[in-house]
Write a protein that holds these residues in place. Structure first.
Motif, PDB file in Angstrom:
ATOM      1  N   ALA A 183       0.850  -1.186   0.000  1.00  0.00           N
ATOM      2  CA  ALA A 183       0.000   0.000   0.000  1.00  0.00           C
ATOM      3  C   ALA A 183       0.888   1.239   0.000  1.00  0.00           C
ATOM      4  O   ALA A 183       1.696   1.439   0.910  1.00  0.00           O
ATOM      5  CB  ALA A 183      -0.907   0.006   1.222  1.00  0.00           C
ATOM      6  N   PHE A 184       0.741   2.049  -1.026  1.00  0.00           N
ATOM      7  CA  PHE A 184       1.450   3.324  -1.097  1.00  0.00           C
ATOM      8  C   PHE A 184       0.533   4.405  -0.535  1.00  0.00           C
ATOM      9  O   PHE A 184      -0.573   4.624  -1.043  1.00  0.00           O
ATOM     10  CB  PHE A 184       1.834   3.652  -2.537  1.00  0.00           C
ATOM     11  CG  PHE A 184       2.994   2.854  -3.050  1.00  0.00           C
ATOM     12  CD1 PHE A 184       4.267   3.399  -3.109  1.00  0.00           C
ATOM     13  CD2 PHE A 184       2.823   1.533  -3.466  1.00  0.00           C
ATOM     14  CE1 PHE A 184       5.347   2.663  -3.571  1.00  0.00           C
ATOM     15  CE2 PHE A 184       3.888   0.791  -3.921  1.00  0.00           C
ATOM     16  CZ  PHE A 184       5.152   1.348  -3.981  1.00  0.00           C
ATOM     17  N   SER A 185       0.977   5.049   0.537  1.00  0.00           N
ATOM     18  CA  SER A 185       0.240   6.168   1.123  1.00  0.00           C
ATOM     19  C   SER A 185       0.901   7.447   0.628  1.00  0.00           C
ATOM     20  O   SER A 185       2.051   7.736   0.972  1.00  0.00           O
ATOM     21  CB  SER A 185       0.299   6.083   2.656  1.00  0.00           C
ATOM     22  OG  SER A 185      -0.325   7.206   3.241  1.00  0.00           O
ATOM     23  N   ILE A 186       0.163   8.190  -0.175  1.00  0.00           N
ATOM     24  CA  ILE A 186       0.740   9.331  -0.893  1.00  0.00           C
ATOM     25  C   ILE A 186      -0.021  10.605  -0.526  1.00  0.00           C
ATOM     26  O   ILE A 186      -1.238  10.683  -0.749  1.00  0.00           O
ATOM     27  CB  ILE A 186       0.650   9.100  -2.428  1.00  0.00           C
ATOM     28  CG1 ILE A 186       1.253   7.736  -2.792  1.00  0.00           C
ATOM     29  CG2 ILE A 186       1.324  10.226  -3.193  1.00  0.00           C
ATOM     30  CD1 ILE A 186       0.803   7.208  -4.138  1.00  0.00           C
ATOM     31  N   SER A 219      -5.134  12.439   0.626  1.00  0.00           N
ATOM     32  CA  SER A 219      -4.285  11.259   0.725  1.00  0.00           C
ATOM     33  C   SER A 219      -4.704  10.296  -0.378  1.00  0.00           C
ATOM     34  O   SER A 219      -5.895  10.071  -0.593  1.00  0.00           O
ATOM     35  CB  SER A 219      -4.452  10.598   2.096  1.00  0.00           C
ATOM     36  OG  SER A 219      -3.712   9.395   2.154  1.00  0.00           O
ATOM     37  N   VAL A 220      -3.718   9.771  -1.061  1.00  0.00           N
ATOM     38  CA  VAL A 220      -3.970   8.763  -2.090  1.00  0.00           C
ATOM     39  C   VAL A 220      -3.416   7.440  -1.562  1.00  0.00           C
ATOM     40  O   VAL A 220      -2.238   7.343  -1.217  1.00  0.00           O
ATOM     41  CB  VAL A 220      -3.283   9.135  -3.412  1.00  0.00           C
ATOM     42  CG1 VAL A 220      -3.495   8.025  -4.456  1.00  0.00           C
ATOM     43  CG2 VAL A 220      -3.811  10.467  -3.920  1.00  0.00           C
ATOM     44  N   VAL A 221      -4.288   6.447  -1.447  1.00  0.00           N
ATOM     45  CA  VAL A 221      -3.866   5.121  -0.984  1.00  0.00           C
ATOM     46  C   VAL A 221      -4.017   4.155  -2.151  1.00  0.00           C
ATOM     47  O   VAL A 221      -5.130   3.884  -2.604  1.00  0.00           O
ATOM     48  CB  VAL A 221      -4.692   4.655   0.233  1.00  0.00           C
ATOM     49  CG1 VAL A 221      -4.208   3.282   0.695  1.00  0.00           C
ATOM     50  CG2 VAL A 221      -4.600   5.662   1.369  1.00  0.00           C
ATOM     51  N   TRP A 222      -2.879   3.651  -2.613  1.00  0.00           N
ATOM     52  CA  TRP A 222      -2.879   2.775  -3.779  1.00  0.00           C
ATOM     53  C   TRP A 222      -2.278   1.433  -3.380  1.00  0.00           C
ATOM     54  O   TRP A 222      -1.100   1.328  -3.040  1.00  0.00           O
ATOM     55  CB  TRP A 222      -2.065   3.399  -4.910  1.00  0.00           C
ATOM     56  CG  TRP A 222      -2.323   2.790  -6.260  1.00  0.00           C
ATOM     57  CD1 TRP A 222      -3.132   1.733  -6.548  1.00  0.00           C
ATOM     58  CD2 TRP A 222      -1.765   3.228  -7.503  1.00  0.00           C
ATOM     59  NE1 TRP A 222      -3.131   1.469  -7.903  1.00  0.00           N
ATOM     60  CE2 TRP A 222      -2.302   2.370  -8.518  1.00  0.00           C
ATOM     61  CE3 TRP A 222      -0.901   4.250  -7.874  1.00  0.00           C
ATOM     62  CZ2 TRP A 222      -1.966   2.510  -9.855  1.00  0.00           C
ATOM     63  CZ3 TRP A 222      -0.565   4.382  -9.222  1.00  0.00           C
ATOM     64  CH2 TRP A 222      -1.093   3.531 -10.198  1.00  0.00           C
ATOM     65  N   SER A 223      -3.092   0.386  -3.392  1.00  0.00           N
ATOM     66  CA  SER A 223      -2.637  -0.968  -3.053  1.00  0.00           C
ATOM     67  C   SER A 223      -2.197  -1.668  -4.335  1.00  0.00           C
ATOM     68  O   SER A 223      -3.036  -2.053  -5.155  1.00  0.00           O
ATOM     69  CB  SER A 223      -3.757  -1.750  -2.368  1.00  0.00           C
ATOM     70  OG  SER A 223      -4.196  -1.070  -1.209  1.00  0.00           O
ATOM     71  N   ILE A 224      -0.893  -1.826  -4.485  1.00  0.00           N
ATOM     72  CA  ILE A 224      -0.321  -2.327  -5.743  1.00  0.00           C
ATOM     73  C   ILE A 224       0.186  -3.756  -5.566  1.00  0.00           C
ATOM     74  O   ILE A 224       0.870  -4.077  -4.588  1.00  0.00           O
ATOM     75  CB  ILE A 224       0.831  -1.403  -6.205  1.00  0.00           C
ATOM     76  CG1 ILE A 224       0.290   0.014  -6.450  1.00  0.00           C
ATOM     77  CG2 ILE A 224       1.482  -1.937  -7.475  1.00  0.00           C
ATOM     78  CD1 ILE A 224       1.358   1.021  -6.823  1.00  0.00           C
ATOM     79  N   LYS A 225      -0.151  -4.603  -6.515  1.00  0.00           N
ATOM     80  CA  LYS A 225       0.284  -5.998  -6.470  1.00  0.00           C
ATOM     81  C   LYS A 225       1.806  -6.090  -6.541  1.00  0.00           C
ATOM     82  O   LYS A 225       2.458  -5.313  -7.242  1.00  0.00           O
ATOM     83  CB  LYS A 225      -0.331  -6.776  -7.640  1.00  0.00           C
ATOM     84  CG  LYS A 225      -1.856  -6.763  -7.673  1.00  0.00           C
ATOM     85  CD  LYS A 225      -2.367  -7.367  -8.968  1.00  0.00           C
ATOM     86  CE  LYS A 225      -3.876  -7.227  -9.090  1.00  0.00           C
ATOM     87  NZ  LYS A 225      -4.365  -7.724 -10.391  1.00  0.00           N
ATOM     88  N   LYS A 260       5.351   3.493   2.140  1.00  0.00           N
ATOM     89  CA  LYS A 260       5.010   2.182   1.602  1.00  0.00           C
ATOM     90  C   LYS A 260       4.818   1.204   2.757  1.00  0.00           C
ATOM     91  O   LYS A 260       5.620   1.162   3.692  1.00  0.00           O
ATOM     92  CB  LYS A 260       6.122   1.700   0.672  1.00  0.00           C
ATOM     93  CG  LYS A 260       5.821   0.412  -0.065  1.00  0.00           C
ATOM     94  CD  LYS A 260       6.823   0.163  -1.193  1.00  0.00           C
ATOM     95  CE  LYS A 260       8.233   0.009  -0.692  1.00  0.00           C
ATOM     96  NZ  LYS A 260       9.165  -0.383  -1.761  1.00  0.00           N
ATOM     97  N   HIS A 261       3.736   0.423   2.702  1.00  0.00           N
ATOM     98  CA  HIS A 261       3.411  -0.521   3.768  1.00  0.00           C
ATOM     99  C   HIS A 261       3.034  -1.869   3.158  1.00  0.00           C
ATOM    100  O   HIS A 261       2.220  -1.940   2.232  1.00  0.00           O
ATOM    101  CB  HIS A 261       2.240  -0.009   4.616  1.00  0.00           C
ATOM    102  CG  HIS A 261       2.452   1.369   5.172  1.00  0.00           C
ATOM    103  ND1 HIS A 261       3.081   1.593   6.368  1.00  0.00           N
ATOM    104  CD2 HIS A 261       2.133   2.593   4.669  1.00  0.00           C
ATOM    105  CE1 HIS A 261       3.132   2.893   6.599  1.00  0.00           C
ATOM    106  NE2 HIS A 261       2.561   3.522   5.581  1.00  0.00           N
TER     107      HIS A 261
END
Length: 346
Positions: A183-186, A219-225, A260-261
């Motif tokens: 998860a990218f916390s942007i 906040s942009v939260v993008w969960s990337i494979k 990044k988490h």
């Protein structure tokens, strides 16, 4: 000194629980697993607090002014790009009576407020230890050893941190799954077209949420494979992809921070073991796709505090097994549905 409740953890759930129990007159020991003199919380994470959570916290902390500065989220818009058919679908959620759905709150702001509240409450003793050890756990209560051979005795030990040193000492089974995503916390600044709308876009690389918390910040939260080619891109290329996804909701985008988490699913099959109770992410750590993690914990905490106040007023101890079993039964269905429903949605 003997406490009715000892709480281990340094997150929002541990702090809320400590404050609310102390406000109800109980003696509380909060064992923080982060040294406040060395580890200053400076995360860019935000939380979507449902209207129910906002109302509950506002009623419990009557002096809280924090929520007033955040805009109300009136709608949630979900957008799906179907690349195989070259078309898109969308669905919008709002309250049938046009009431707010909740607010996007910066975690740092909420934690700072709770830390100030803890300082004001005389019946909370805060200590630091990242490796407490259970010495006794029987019908008389629980005894813990922390740094410098200091011992703490209490009726009930509330575990709110997934500290391996403690979890390996308790007989509770967990369902665990590596979600194979990051998860990218942007944090971004720009001209937000609708600060009252949270936006979720389902991309081929993973779900992306846009969560506005002011007229020019989100906040942009993008969960990337983990196998996404996006992770191979340079920083500049990655920023360009983010801007492309945001351009319909935010213009003049400026990225101010990225964290990044690693994402994991955790679900506790039971919420208590003898004189130990699980509250917070250790009980149910779910995917951020629906933004319900802290809301689920607040529902746990609100019921627990209410139930403990009732039972103790009737002469029971905080570690009464009937009270703990009733709490677990009353929260089991909600926690299970949200945890595994979110896992299935992902």
């Amino acid at each position: 000194m003997r406490y009715e409740f000892t709480i281990f953890g340094s997150g929002i759930s541990a702090k809320v629980t400590s404050c609310l129990l102390a406000k109800n007159g109980f003696k509380v020991c909060l064992i923080s697993d982060k040294d406040p003199n060395k580890e200053v919380s400076n995360t860019n994470l935000v939380t979507f607090l449902s209207a129910g959570s906002v109302n509950y916290l506002s009623s419990m902390f009557t002096n809280i002014q924090l929520f007033s500065k955040y805009p109300e989220i009136q709608t949630i818009n979900c957008h799906l790009n179907d690349f195989s058919l070259n078309k898109s679908q969308s669905v919008t959620f709002n309250h049938e009576e046009k009431k707010p759905l909740g607010k996007i709150i910066r975690n740092n702001d909420l934690e700072k407020f709770l830390e100030e509240e803890i300082k004001k409450l005389k019946n909370i003793n805060t200590v630091f230890s990242n490796r407490p050890q259970i010495i006794e756990n029987n019908k008389n209560g629980i005894k813990l050893k922390i740094e410098k051979d200091e011992e703490i005795k209490s009726d009930l030990f509330i575990l709110s941190s997934a500290n391996k040193n403690i979890t390996k000492q308790i007989e509770i089974d967990f369902v665990k799954k590596d979600l194979e995503q990051q998860a990218f916390s942007i944090n971004v600044e720009g001209d937000i077209k609708n600060e009252n709308c949270a936006f979720q876009k389902f991309t081929s690389d993973g779900p992306l949420a846009i969560l506005p918390y002011s007229h020019n910040e989100a906040s942009v939260v993008w969960s990337i494979k983990n196998n996404s080619k996006l992770l191979l891109k340079s920083s500049t290329e990655f920023h360009q992809v983010i801007n492309k996804h945001l351009n319909e909701q935010i213009s003049s985008v400026k990225i101010t921070s990225i964290e990044k988490h690693k994402l994991k699913f955790v679900y506790a099959k039971n919420l208590y073991y003898k004189n130990i109770l699980l509250l917070g992410n250790i009980a149910h750590n779910i995917h951020p796709i629906a933004g319900q993690g802290l809301n689920l914990s607040i529902k746990d905490i609100s019921l627990f505090v209410k139930q403990m106040t009732k039972y103790i007023s009737l002469g029971y101890r905080a570690n009464d097994q009937i009270a703990l079993e009733e709490f677990e039964i009353n929260r089991k269905l909600d926690n299970t549905v949200y945890s595994f429903g979110t896992l299935s949605l992902n």
